[in-house]
Design an enzyme around this catalytic site. Structure first.
Site, PDB file in Angstrom:
ATOM      1  N   CYS A  14     -38.885 -33.821  35.765  1.00  0.00           N
ATOM      2  CA  CYS A  14     -39.539 -32.695  35.086  1.00  0.00           C
ATOM      3  C   CYS A  14     -40.061 -33.055  33.700  1.00  0.00           C
ATOM      4  O   CYS A  14     -40.919 -32.358  33.158  1.00  0.00           O
ATOM      5  CB  CYS A  14     -38.585 -31.508  34.993  1.00  0.00           C
ATOM      6  SG  CYS A  14     -38.056 -30.878  36.595  1.00  0.00           S
ATOM      7  N   HIS A  37     -41.349 -26.819  29.364  1.00  0.00           N
ATOM      8  CA  HIS A  37     -41.241 -26.994  30.809  1.00  0.00           C
ATOM      9  C   HIS A  37     -40.789 -25.679  31.432  1.00  0.00           C
ATOM     10  O   HIS A  37     -39.858 -25.031  30.952  1.00  0.00           O
ATOM     11  CB  HIS A  37     -40.237 -28.103  31.109  1.00  0.00           C
ATOM     12  CG  HIS A  37     -39.821 -28.183  32.532  1.00  0.00           C
ATOM     13  ND1 HIS A  37     -40.725 -28.209  33.572  1.00  0.00           N
ATOM     14  CD2 HIS A  37     -38.580 -28.226  33.104  1.00  0.00           C
ATOM     15  CE1 HIS A  37     -40.067 -28.283  34.720  1.00  0.00           C
ATOM     16  NE2 HIS A  37     -38.759 -28.279  34.459  1.00  0.00           N
ATOM     17  N   ASN A  55     -40.679 -23.720  39.129  1.00  0.00           N
ATOM     18  CA  ASN A  55     -40.549 -25.038  38.521  1.00  0.00           C
ATOM     19  C   ASN A  55     -41.394 -26.037  39.322  1.00  0.00           C
ATOM     20  O   ASN A  55     -41.039 -26.388  40.449  1.00  0.00           O
ATOM     21  CB  ASN A  55     -39.071 -25.451  38.519  1.00  0.00           C
ATOM     22  CG  ASN A  55     -38.832 -26.781  37.834  1.00  0.00           C
ATOM     23  OD1 ASN A  55     -39.754 -27.538  37.557  1.00  0.00           O
ATOM     24  ND2 ASN A  55     -37.570 -27.076  37.562  1.00  0.00           N
TER      25      ASN A  55
END
Length: 324
Positions: A115, A251, A281
């Site tokens: 990520c 993020h 996500n």
């Protein structure tokens, strides 16, 4: 005092057409819209169609970024793609995107920091551009996480989605005090935590792709502290602060992590760009997806000071401060 800066010339993103809502998931597994929203802030995610690969998503985002920059593919001499879900073990998925764009010069390679990947890729491209080795770079984050999810595990399958985002960077001689561009980047890894968020397969270990596994409470516990670490470093390196930045683009993993991080840093809620409800996500794609939306809707304007941050499996984490 002047110097070379990596200046953003254009940004673009792409989300697959197939939208999977919380209600869709509730029809398949033991979960509910209320449960998912309360714990994550996610309401829907996009899932790539059969035969739609990471390279397809990344290519479309790259084409849109080039159009926004007013540049042709031939103007690019470096591609850095952040992904944990490549089309193949090798060659690099960036090479496929390079070929599809018709680029026959320079270099293309992938980076893998889960990520945090987009921040790592941005920092890598920035370093190359500042040396003079390359002139213009495509920095891409693209993922098809739907391919590595266990769709029976309600603790993970509700969290992730597919997507891609891309930024065109150009090496420009600019005023080091006030000029646009990447001001500073800070990257970290602590491999002691690698088993808290990982995929249980791989070419060298099992010979399989595997599925994503996560210790959710442990990830949440570490996330806020690690995120603030690299942001404090960014402020120290530039003399900027929570008050002086215009936008915080974190993020997009979990709304509670985003809110807690902003609160701990003293960043006003109205400065936080949040898109996790729209696409969940998307790992390395989440920051450029959120940033592109904020650019397109007029929030982020040229000259704005934008703070990017991410944390991912490894654990990896990083920040970038960019004068847009």
């Amino acid at each position: 005092m002047s110097g070379i800066r990596s200046v953003a010339r254009g940004i673009g993103s792409y989300l697959p057409a197939n939208v999977v809502t919380n209600a869709d998931l509730a029809a398949r597994i033991d979960t509910s819209d209320e449960w998912i929203v309360q714990r994550t802030g996610i309401r829907q995610r996009h899932v790539a169609a059969p035969g739609e690969f990471t390279s397809h998503l990344g290519l479309k985002a790259a084409e849109r970024a080039l159009a926004a920059a007013g540049l042709a593919a031939a103007d690019i001499d470096l591609i850095v793609l952040a992904t944990s879900t490549p089309d193949q073990t090798f060659p690099a998925t960036s090479a496929t995107i390079q070929a599809e764009l018709g680029i026959t010069r320079g270099a293309a390679f992938d980076v893998q920091a889960v990520c945090s990947g987009f921040v790592f890729a941005l920092a890598t491209a920035d370093a190359y551009l500042k040396t003079g080795a390359f002139q213009r770079a495509l920095v891409i984050g693209a993922e098809t996480f739907s391919r590595i999810l266990d769709w029976e595990d309600r603790g993970t399958c509700v969290l992730f989605g597919d997507g891609a985002g891309a930024v065109v960077l150009e090496a420009v001689e600019t005023d080091a005090a006030k000029g646009r561009g990447v001001l500073t980047t800070h990257l970290r890894t602590d491999g002691r935590h690698r088993t808290k968020l990982y995929v249980d397969g791989g070419p060298s270990s099992t010979g399989t792709v595997g599925h994503l596994r996560m210790e959710g409470r442990e990830v949440f516990k570490h996330a806020v502290g690690m995120i603030t670490d690299v942001i404090v470093d960014a402020f120290a390196a530039t003399g900027e602060s929570a008050e002086s930045i215009d936008w915080f683009v974190p993020h997009q993993a979990n709304r509670r992590i985003i809110d807690a991080s902003a609160q701990k840093l003293g960043i006003a809620p109205e400065k936080v760009v949040t898109t996790v409800a729209l696409h969940g996500n998307t790992s390395a794609a989440s920051i450029p997806l959120a940033l592109d939306l904020a650019v397109r809707d007029g929030r982020v304007k040229p000259g704005d000071l934008v703070l990017l941050e991410a944390m991912g499996g490894g654990f990896t984490w990083g920040s970038a401060l960019v004068r847009w």
